[in-house]
Motif scaffolding. Sequence first.
Motif, PDB file in Angstrom:
ATOM      1  N   UNK A 155       0.805  -1.212   0.000  1.00  0.00           N
ATOM      2  CA  UNK A 155       0.000   0.000   0.000  1.00  0.00           C
ATOM      3  C   UNK A 155       0.841   1.265   0.000  1.00  0.00           C
ATOM      4  N   UNK A 156       0.148   2.394   0.278  1.00  0.00           N
ATOM      5  CA  UNK A 156       0.818   3.696   0.300  1.00  0.00           C
ATOM      6  C   UNK A 156       0.724   4.273   1.712  1.00  0.00           C
ATOM      7  N   UNK A 157       0.543   5.586   1.839  1.00  0.00           N
ATOM      8  CA  UNK A 157       0.593   6.253   3.136  1.00  0.00           C
ATOM      9  C   UNK A 157      -0.573   5.850   4.035  1.00  0.00           C
ATOM     10  N   UNK A 158      -0.300   5.865   5.339  1.00  0.00           N
ATOM     11  CA  UNK A 158      -1.316   5.468   6.323  1.00  0.00           C
ATOM     12  C   UNK A 158      -2.538   6.382   6.280  1.00  0.00           C
ATOM     13  N   UNK A 159      -2.351   7.667   6.009  1.00  0.00           N
ATOM     14  CA  UNK A 159      -3.462   8.608   6.050  1.00  0.00           C
ATOM     15  C   UNK A 159      -4.244   8.730   4.765  1.00  0.00           C
ATOM     16  N   UNK A 160      -3.896   7.962   3.745  1.00  0.00           N
ATOM     17  CA  UNK A 160      -4.561   8.086   2.451  1.00  0.00           C
ATOM     18  C   UNK A 160      -5.952   7.455   2.472  1.00  0.00           C
ATOM     19  N   UNK A 161      -6.879   8.074   1.759  1.00  0.00           N
ATOM     20  CA  UNK A 161      -8.201   7.485   1.620  1.00  0.00           C
ATOM     21  C   UNK A 161      -8.151   6.111   0.999  1.00  0.00           C
ATOM     22  N   UNK A 162      -7.222   5.913   0.064  1.00  0.00           N
ATOM     23  CA  UNK A 162      -7.040   4.607  -0.570  1.00  0.00           C
ATOM     24  C   UNK A 162      -6.656   3.554   0.459  1.00  0.00           C
ATOM     25  N   UNK A 163      -5.808   3.917   1.406  1.00  0.00           N
ATOM     26  CA  UNK A 163      -5.410   2.975   2.465  1.00  0.00           C
ATOM     27  C   UNK A 163      -6.599   2.630   3.353  1.00  0.00           C
ATOM     28  N   UNK A 164      -7.375   3.634   3.719  1.00  0.00           N
ATOM     29  CA  UNK A 164      -8.541   3.391   4.567  1.00  0.00           C
ATOM     30  C   UNK A 164      -9.532   2.471   3.876  1.00  0.00           C
ATOM     31  N   UNK A 165      -9.818   2.728   2.614  1.00  0.00           N
ATOM     32  CA  UNK A 165     -10.798   1.911   1.897  1.00  0.00           C
ATOM     33  C   UNK A 165     -10.283   0.481   1.741  1.00  0.00           C
ATOM     34  N   UNK A 167      -8.225  -1.096   3.797  1.00  0.00           N
ATOM     35  CA  UNK A 167      -8.301  -1.732   5.120  1.00  0.00           C
ATOM     36  C   UNK A 167      -9.746  -2.038   5.530  1.00  0.00           C
ATOM     37  N   UNK A 168     -10.619  -1.032   5.377  1.00  0.00           N
ATOM     38  CA  UNK A 168     -11.972  -1.134   5.925  1.00  0.00           C
ATOM     39  C   UNK A 168     -12.956  -1.830   4.996  1.00  0.00           C
ATOM     40  N   UNK A 169     -12.679  -1.823   3.714  1.00  0.00           N
ATOM     41  CA  UNK A 169     -13.647  -2.350   2.754  1.00  0.00           C
ATOM     42  C   UNK A 169     -13.112  -3.576   1.999  1.00  0.00           C
ATOM     43  N   UNK A 170     -12.001  -3.413   1.292  1.00  0.00           N
ATOM     44  CA  UNK A 170     -11.525  -4.482   0.410  1.00  0.00           C
ATOM     45  C   UNK A 170     -11.040  -5.704   1.184  1.00  0.00           C
ATOM     46  N   UNK A 175     -11.803 -11.300   2.068  1.00  0.00           N
ATOM     47  CA  UNK A 175     -11.132 -12.272   2.919  1.00  0.00           C
ATOM     48  C   UNK A 175      -9.622 -12.215   2.859  1.00  0.00           C
ATOM     49  N   UNK A 176      -9.060 -11.008   2.876  1.00  0.00           N
ATOM     50  CA  UNK A 176      -7.615 -10.837   2.722  1.00  0.00           C
ATOM     51  C   UNK A 176      -6.903 -10.628   4.052  1.00  0.00           C
ATOM     52  N   UNK A 177      -7.583 -10.950   5.154  1.00  0.00           N
ATOM     53  CA  UNK A 177      -7.014 -10.680   6.475  1.00  0.00           C
ATOM     54  C   UNK A 177      -5.693 -11.402   6.722  1.00  0.00           C
ATOM     55  N   UNK A 178      -5.474 -12.524   6.079  1.00  0.00           N
ATOM     56  CA  UNK A 178      -4.240 -13.284   6.305  1.00  0.00           C
ATOM     57  C   UNK A 178      -3.062 -12.773   5.475  1.00  0.00           C
ATOM     58  N   UNK A 179      -3.328 -11.856   4.542  1.00  0.00           N
ATOM     59  CA  UNK A 179      -2.239 -11.255   3.786  1.00  0.00           C
ATOM     60  C   UNK A 179      -1.640 -10.099   4.592  1.00  0.00           C
ATOM     61  N   UNK A 225     -15.688  -7.107  -8.206  1.00  0.00           N
ATOM     62  CA  UNK A 225     -17.104  -7.430  -8.427  1.00  0.00           C
ATOM     63  C   UNK A 225     -18.038  -6.920  -7.335  1.00  0.00           C
ATOM     64  N   UNK A 226     -17.530  -6.728  -6.118  1.00  0.00           N
ATOM     65  CA  UNK A 226     -18.376  -6.208  -5.043  1.00  0.00           C
ATOM     66  C   UNK A 226     -18.410  -4.678  -5.008  1.00  0.00           C
ATOM     67  N   UNK A 227     -17.591  -4.054  -5.823  1.00  0.00           N
ATOM     68  CA  UNK A 227     -17.603  -2.592  -5.913  1.00  0.00           C
ATOM     69  C   UNK A 227     -17.120  -1.875  -4.670  1.00  0.00           C
ATOM     70  N   UNK A 228     -16.259  -2.528  -3.879  1.00  0.00           N
ATOM     71  CA  UNK A 228     -15.862  -1.927  -2.606  1.00  0.00           C
ATOM     72  C   UNK A 228     -14.865  -0.775  -2.775  1.00  0.00           C
ATOM     73  N   UNK A 229     -14.173  -0.720  -3.911  1.00  0.00           N
ATOM     74  CA  UNK A 229     -13.212   0.356  -4.120  1.00  0.00           C
ATOM     75  C   UNK A 229     -13.876   1.632  -4.623  1.00  0.00           C
TER      76      UNK A 229
END
Length: 306
Positions: A155-165, A167-170, A175-179, A225-229
């Motif tokens: 990923x990129x910076x901790x404060x980025x919206x992309x990082x939040x999405x 972590x919280x959505x994708x 099911x990527x918790x083990x990565x 396919x779930x449109x989470x991004x």
Amino acid sequence: MSRTTRPALAALAALSLGLTLSACASDDADAPSSAGTTPSKNVSIGIHSGWDEGIAVSHLFKVMLEDDGYTVTTETADPGIVYTGLAGGGYDLNFDMWLPITHADYLEKYGDDLEQLGVWYDDARLTIAVNEDAPITSLEELAGAADAFDNRLVGIEAGAGLTRITQDEAIPAYGLEDMEFVISSTPAMLAELKSRTSAGENVVVTLWRPHWAYDEFPVRDLEDPQGVMGEAEEIHTVGRKGFAAEQPEIAALIKAFELSDDQLTSLENIMFNEDEGKDPDASVRTWLEANPTFVDDLRTKAGLAS
């Protein structure tokens, strides 16, 4: 680039700088004249710090306008500061308002004091990308193929919206918790993308469109396919209130202006990869040499051809 959906600096710093910018603008003897008088030849552009597409397009317009005899100043700041400055008249233009989601709060807060001048890109989106020859095509397959990517999502910076999405959505949705989700920085992510693709290895990173990485590296987006991004967004140009009436020719150029993916990524690639961001104006001129009809075509589309 730090894609912070709700920028943290907007509350205090934005208000302070916005008031200062507004005061400075009112004292400027060369400030734009009221409608019906000779337009000012001075133009100021506020640029979101770290947002490559906005930096690239702002300097593209800076070079074009300077060639037309304008004096153009640019200033980079947090988006909240830029929009506060625009609303107060301290900046004339910003080329990087993402709608309907990313900058919706700013539009709601400052919209009455801004002008929507045009949409120049309509496929801005957050993504998770892999090397072109990766063994998967969808985020739904990533958990099952984690070993092929060394069990790492970069990923990129901790404060980025992309990082939040991510972590919280994708991650929970697919099911990527083990990565291992490596939160680093944009330069670190790009360095890993470069080294892995150069070595013919698999890699998975958080990314966004538009970005020059799509022009430089053999990468493609994973299907979501779930449109989470999130859905695709438009990138708008906005101005201070009254700008179009005071600068009709510039407003006409902005209304007619648009860039394709190939045009934008090639411009960004020259500016931020080949030239390492050292001289954006020189990078623009290199790009214009490779696209010699761009300015004339834009002026013709805007009805300004001589």
